[in-house]
Design an enzyme around this catalytic site. Structure first.
Site, PDB file in Angstrom:
ATOM      1  CB  SER A 212      -1.095  -0.007   1.122  1.00 29.95           C
ATOM      2  OG  SER A 212      -0.227   0.110   2.526  1.00 29.95           O
TER       3      SER A 212
ATOM      4  CG  HIS B   4      -0.763  -5.603   4.336  1.00 30.10           C
ATOM      5  ND1 HIS B   4      -0.050  -4.984   5.456  1.00 30.10           N
ATOM      6  CD2 HIS B   4      -0.143  -5.017   3.354  1.00 30.10           C
ATOM      7  CE1 HIS B   4       0.441  -3.932   5.132  1.00 30.10           C
ATOM      8  NE2 HIS B   4       0.481  -3.957   3.716  1.00 30.10           N
TER       9      HIS B   4
ATOM     10  CD  GLU C 177      -0.001  -2.017   9.129  1.00 26.23           C
ATOM     11  OE1 GLU C 177       0.481  -1.583   9.967  1.00 26.23           O
ATOM     12  OE2 GLU C 177       0.446  -1.890   7.999  1.00 26.23           O
TER      13      GLU C 177
ATOM     14  CD  GLU D 231       2.601  -5.486   7.510  1.00 26.40           C
ATOM     15  OE1 GLU D 231       2.183  -5.086   8.784  1.00 26.40           O
ATOM     16  OE2 GLU D 231       3.211  -4.711   6.966  1.00 26.40           O
TER      17      GLU D 231
ATOM     18  CG  ASP E  54      -1.579   1.881   8.747  1.00 33.89           C
ATOM     19  OD1 ASP E  54      -2.254   2.715   8.459  1.00 33.89           O
ATOM     20  OD2 ASP E  54      -0.661   1.266   8.274  1.00 33.89           O
TER      21      ASP E  54
ATOM     22  CD  GLU F  83       1.096   3.727  10.018  1.00 36.69           C
ATOM     23  OE1 GLU F  83       1.197   3.044  10.937  1.00 36.69           O
ATOM     24  OE2 GLU F  83       1.378   3.467   8.982  1.00 36.69           O
TER      25      GLU F  83
ATOM     26  CG  ASP G 170       2.875   4.970   5.866  1.00 39.55           C
ATOM     27  OD1 ASP G 170       3.823   5.255   5.347  1.00 39.55           O
ATOM     28  OD2 ASP G 170       2.347   3.862   6.225  1.00 39.55           O
TER      29      ASP G 170
ATOM     30  CE  LYS H 237       5.664   1.880   5.662  1.00 37.67           C
ATOM     31  NZ  LYS H 237       4.520   2.064   4.748  1.00 37.67           N
TER      32      LYS H 237
ATOM     33  CG  HIS I  85       7.741  -4.227   8.868  1.00 34.01           C
ATOM     34  ND1 HIS I  85       7.212  -5.523   9.189  1.00 34.01           N
ATOM     35  CD2 HIS I  85       6.570  -3.477   9.286  1.00 34.01           C
ATOM     36  CE1 HIS I  85       5.905  -5.392   9.306  1.00 34.01           C
ATOM     37  NE2 HIS I  85       5.546  -4.074   9.322  1.00 34.01           N
TER      38      HIS I  85
ATOM     39  CE  LYS J  18       3.543   0.308  10.392  1.00 33.60           C
ATOM     40  NZ  LYS J  18       2.245   0.239   9.418  1.00 33.60           N
TER      41      LYS J  18
END
Ligand code: PGA
Ligand code: ZN
Length: 424
Positions: free
Chosen positions: A40, A151, A160, A201, A238, A282, A309, A334, A362, A385
């Protein structure tokens, strides 16, 4: 000095090709690192150079590898590995585009990280010390235990659902509490009739429809594991809302609704009221919706950590604008969003100077390289994270932190949420 730079194509945790780079010094020292990859991704992230065509669904990185082996190798031969900023600047200038599109951010970042490793190895210093200082703090970890959005192939719109150890006597103690909760969550989901296959994840990817249901499962798991939600274990979300935002209609297509920004904001507020253990959110608003992200920060930023993010993409110049606009009070970091170690450090400095917390991250596509764990310690990132307590590419990061904790033999402190922002 650097003798040569060499890259190869390896595979990431989703089976997609990625860049692994070697930096070899004249004394024979080797530094090696590999590059992660997101699903994403923010629109303004630095360019991940992919081959296109038919090979491995067009996702090959042989062009990026070739750029390392030719142009970057020529440019870095004879340069000292100890000046990270200079190394990164040479590659940025060589690339010549604003988003690393020509050589590829995956090529540049691979070499940038491998150079830091080579320098650390040459000095016989651990990476977290070479890139950091003497004040060593292990991060507060955030573990994505229910995966949705991009994900997982389920109906959950939020990407998330994370848990984080609030009360802990050591890093290991915190991690153990998370492992206990993760295992209990599996039973809780099974008891409720859900499948417990894993997402990208390492979190479970149950086919549930609502965010509320997912958070309820987390509450149950935390309690059944013997902890108190919001006291022992906190919850972080998130939303990755850029994924369900309709730019043209300015609407959030969320769980069957077509919410405007105010309705979305009210949804978040109700969620926090219902589940006070939620301490961090997030990307609650889209990367194309700065105004409402800022409005929500002003309105609700004292109730919950608001992490940017996709909206900042670890880009110091975009982040500077975000700070001015009052967007978020925390930034997700990131390395591959910006594409070099020193620019990433600049974004972190900017955050600390302006009272933003940092969550080092990550990507959903990872490798066995634990670089990001060392990095989080080095920069006193406060938060990290790196996925659930499953899948070796996630666990590699946590195991690295266990080793660091052991090596420091009680000298390292462990970050407690909310983290103090030390302005330096
Ligand atoms: P990504 O997800 O690595 O797929 O971009 C991580 C995130 O959105 O935080
Ligand atoms: Zn995100």
């Amino acid at each position: 000095v650097i003798e040569s730079v060499k890259a190869r194509e390896v595979f990431d945790s989703r089976g997609n090709p990625t860049v692994e780079a070697d930096v070899i010094l004249t004394d024979g020292t080797l530094g090696r690192a590999s590059v992660p990859s997101g699903a994403s991704t923010g629109e303004l992230e630095a360019t991940e150079l992919r081959d296109g065509g038919n090979r491995v669904e067009g996702k090959g990185v042989s062009k990026a590898v070739n750029n390392v082996n030719t142009e970057i190798n020529d440019a870095l031969k004879g340069v000292s590995p100890f000046n990270q900023a200079e190394i990164d600047q040479i590659m940025i200038d060589l690339d010549g585009t604003p988003n690393k599109a020509r050589l590829g951010a995956n090529a540049i970042l691979g070499v940038s990280m491998a150079t830091a490793r080579a320098a650390a190895n040459a000095l016989g210093t651990p990476l977290y010390r070479y890139l950091g200082g003497v004040n060593i703090e292990l991060p507060q970890t955030f573990h994505n235990v229910i995966n949705g959005g991009a994900h997982a192939d389920n109906g959950i719109d939020f990407q998330e659902f994370m848990i984080t150890p609030l009360k802990k006597t050591s890093f290991r103690d915190g991690l153990e509490k998370i492992a206990n909760t993760y295992h209990t969550l599996k039973k809780v989901l099974e008891d409720a009739g859900f499948q417990t296959g894993l997402g990208d994840e390492g979190g479970f990817a149950p086919d549930m429809k609502s965010t509320t249901e997912a958070v309820e499962m987390l509450y149950k798991a935390i309690e059944q594991a013997g902890y108190k939600p919001g006291i022992d274990i906190g919850i972080a979300l998130d939303a990755a809302s850029s994924e369900f935002y309709d730019k043209d209609a300015k609407k959030y297509n969320f769980e069957g609704h077509s919410f405007n920004a105010d309705e979305m904001a009210n949804y978040y507020k109700d969620l926090k009221k219902k589940f006070p253990a939620i301490i961090s959110m997030e990307d609650p608003f889209s990367e194309d919706d700065w105004e409402n992200f800022a409005k929500f920060t002003k309105d609700f930023g004292d109730q919950v950590q608001l992490v940017g993010d996709d909206i900042f993409v670890t880009n110091p110049s975009i982040f500077r604008k975000g700070i001015k606009a009052g967007v978020a009070n925390s930034i997700l970091i990131k390395l591959n969003q910006i594409g070099s170690v020193s620019e990433t450090i600049e974004a972190i400095r900017l955050a600390k100077k302006n009272g933003y917390t940092t969550m080092i991250s990550h990507r959903s596509g990872e490798t066995e390289d634990p670089f990001v764990a060392d990095f989080a310690v080095a920069v006193s990132g406060g938060q990290l994270k790196a996925g659930a307590m499953a899948r070796s590419e996630r666990i590699a990061k946590y195991n690295e932190l266990l080793r660091i904790e052991e090596e420091l033999n009680g000298q390292a402190s462990v970050a407690q949420f909310p983290n103090d922002v030390d302005a330096d």
